[in-house]
Design an enzyme around this catalytic site. Sequence first.
Site, mmCIF file in Angstrom:
data_model
loop_
_atom_site.group_PDB
_atom_site.id
_atom_site.type_symbol
_atom_site.label_atom_id
_atom_site.label_comp_id
_atom_site.label_asym_id
_atom_site.label_seq_id
_atom_site.Cartn_x
_atom_site.Cartn_y
_atom_site.Cartn_z
ATOM 1 N N ASP A 616 35.172 44.470 47.336
ATOM 2 C CA ASP A 616 33.833 44.965 46.974
ATOM 3 C C ASP A 616 32.790 44.009 47.545
ATOM 4 O O ASP A 616 32.923 42.780 47.412
ATOM 5 C CB ASP A 616 33.690 45.042 45.453
ATOM 6 C CG ASP A 616 32.356 45.659 45.046
ATOM 7 O OD1 ASP A 616 32.261 46.893 45.062
ATOM 8 O OD2 ASP A 616 31.409 44.880 44.752
ATOM 9 N N LEU A 617 31.745 44.581 48.212
ATOM 10 C CA LEU A 617 30.690 43.749 48.794
ATOM 11 C C LEU A 617 29.758 43.255 47.695
ATOM 12 O O LEU A 617 29.359 44.033 46.801
ATOM 13 C CB LEU A 617 29.893 44.549 49.825
ATOM 14 C CG LEU A 617 30.683 45.076 51.039
ATOM 15 C CD1 LEU A 617 29.741 45.811 51.981
ATOM 16 C CD2 LEU A 617 31.374 43.946 51.766
ATOM 17 N N ASP A 659 30.548 50.671 48.386
ATOM 18 C CA ASP A 659 30.838 49.462 49.152
ATOM 19 C C ASP A 659 32.224 48.930 48.826
ATOM 20 O O ASP A 659 32.479 47.733 48.938
ATOM 21 C CB ASP A 659 29.772 48.399 48.850
ATOM 22 C CG ASP A 659 29.718 48.042 47.363
ATOM 23 O OD1 ASP A 659 30.273 48.829 46.550
ATOM 24 O OD2 ASP A 659 29.147 46.992 47.025
#
Length: 753
Positions: A616-617, A659
Amino acid sequence: MKQPLHRRFSIPSHKRSLWALPAFGLLLIAALWTGTWLQLGSTERALIGAETHNTENIVGLFERSTLRVIKDADRVTRLVKHEFERHGELDLPALIRTGQFDDSGMVVVTVADAHGNIIARSQPAAAFNVMDRDYFRLHAEHDSGSLDISKPVVGRVSGQPTILLSRRMNHRDGSFAGAVWVVVTPQYFMQFYDDSDLGRQGSLGLLGLDGFFRARRVGGAATTVSDGSESELMALAEANPAGHYEERSSLDHVRRIVAYRKLADYPFIVTAAQSTDEALSDFYQNRSIYLVIAAVATVVILLFFAVITILAMRLSRHRAELRSQRRFLENLVDNLPAGIAVRSMRPNTYGQYVLWNETSAVTFGITSADALGKTMQEVVPMANVTQVAELDRQLLASPMVQDILQVRDLPGKGRRLFRLIRAPLFDGEGRVEYIVTSAMDITEEHARTDELRLASKVFETTADAIVVSDADDRVVMVNEAFSKLTGYDAQDIVGQILAESPFRPVDPAESAARMERQKRDGFVTAEVSRCRKDGSPLSLWVTASFVRNDDGTIRNFVRVFTDISLLKETQQKLEQLASFDALTGLPNRRLVHDRLEHALMRAERHQVSMALMFIDLDDFKKVNDSLGHDVGDQLLREVAVRLATCIRASDTIGRVGGDEFVIVLEDACLPVDAVRVCQRIEVALAAPFDLDGHRLPTKASVGIAIFPTDGTDAATLLRNADAAMYQAKRTASGRFHFYSDVNAQNEPVAAAN
């Protein structure tokens, strides 16, 4: 009433007499060749007898010449022996000066004492000793009182083959005092050869009774080599001191007539021989001429009697053939599938039918009895009389074959279409004497032609490609749609077996299976792949069937190909949209889940571990809120590219939402390989992204779940990897965390920073 079997199959007397002509010719030929061979044989025997007599005369002359040569040499040895034994010493130069013997070089006189030392020689030479020589030891051991003629030996002085004629010398008390010998070359005995008429392959020989030749010339060349004939010669000489025989020499393989004589006073046999082939060369040449003449005469006799026999047989068969031909023509005309009618154009029978075959009777319903002798107006329907009369006028004005179509209404048959072929027959002066009409009912054929024309039109105008092949699957025709679809013209494929043609299947095994299904079921439909002429792939739907003969055997294969390339392309695009993320091009949640399921099955089957990484960004929402979704989408695409460089080709990376990314790590050495991938992700995202003039730093949090420790199914692994990712976010931005540590201690194992 039929004749008895023996009468029907017996040969007529006139036919038996015909065979006497060739039999007489063969007798003449046999007599000719018998006389020729007898004459040639008699001539050959006479010539051989004459040559044998000539050879015997030559050997007689050679015998006298040889005796003279030996006696001349022996006279010298006797003279020297006499002088030495009378005086007790020898003055050889004095004998030479007084001309007691010839000193020309052909004969060399040598004298040795009892110890083998040379004491006198007619020609100067270095001193040497002969005590070891066979002829010297022979004289030393006993006194034979006769002349000894040695085998050819190599002279110590000359180094050449020589023959020694020697005698013993005694002291007055009879003891051995030495020896005197005359040295001659074998040519000394062969001087007679040059004066003899033995030809180029003749021979002379001086053979000792010990089986060794002292001198010999074969074909003009001197030799003392044995050819195996001396054993036969010695046996003959033992039985008869003079005679002749024939032999084939093993030295030069020449057949010769050999005459011989045994010398009365010396242990020698003289021989003279002539080549049989050379002596009979003129005869052989003349024999070839005689044989050619006999062969030519044979051919002439054969041709003469063959022509006479053929003419006689033709004459005897002529009348029978005429009768047979008449019957054949009558049967042929009556059994022709076309109606044949002949009308006379002669002035006295103008327009009357003179021939009306059985087919005409069946076709028009008019028997020959009703037609023959009648005119056209009495036979042809009135509706067609005018047309036929006009055709007669045109043919008489310009005699040539007419090919026309005519419609006639026949009782009980209705309207029928006929093809009429009319041709003139001329008399000796070139005038039209008869008109022959051939009539064929082509009503059904014309209808079939229309049907075929319609079928051909359908074949050519259909939008699908059609390939028709024969029973061997050799292409016989293709339609225009096939050429448009594949790029192959008819000449590119017609005549070739389809499986070996440029349009051959790209899946031979599956094609063979389809053929088996088609033979079993009568037809088959399937999706197939082919290539166009330019090499581009082509997806097709094929419908294949048979055309069978009346007996059920296959006559033709028919294949109809429909282009489904556009459908396949659309299908692939739909599959792409259904399985891949439209923004990044990575596998979407559905495809990732499917690949994860397969990876789990492989891991379970092989009893190995695997890992699922949930990424996950960090702070991605701020980018969307501050810079807009376009920049956010660009960032996601760039992140996807960098993440793809961090894994192996055997691993799977996909975007499962917003994301969030997932990596399926197979065949890994866990947990070490998972840590290395996390470290590569950290390095890949370390450099800021330049997007639309904005420099954006990015980090990611990673959660890791391991099979089977953290779950044995896809849903569990995804849930636990997600939980581990959230634990990594809570711990610190840009970190990774294993689910096992979350579950056990709720602490990260390692930090990415």
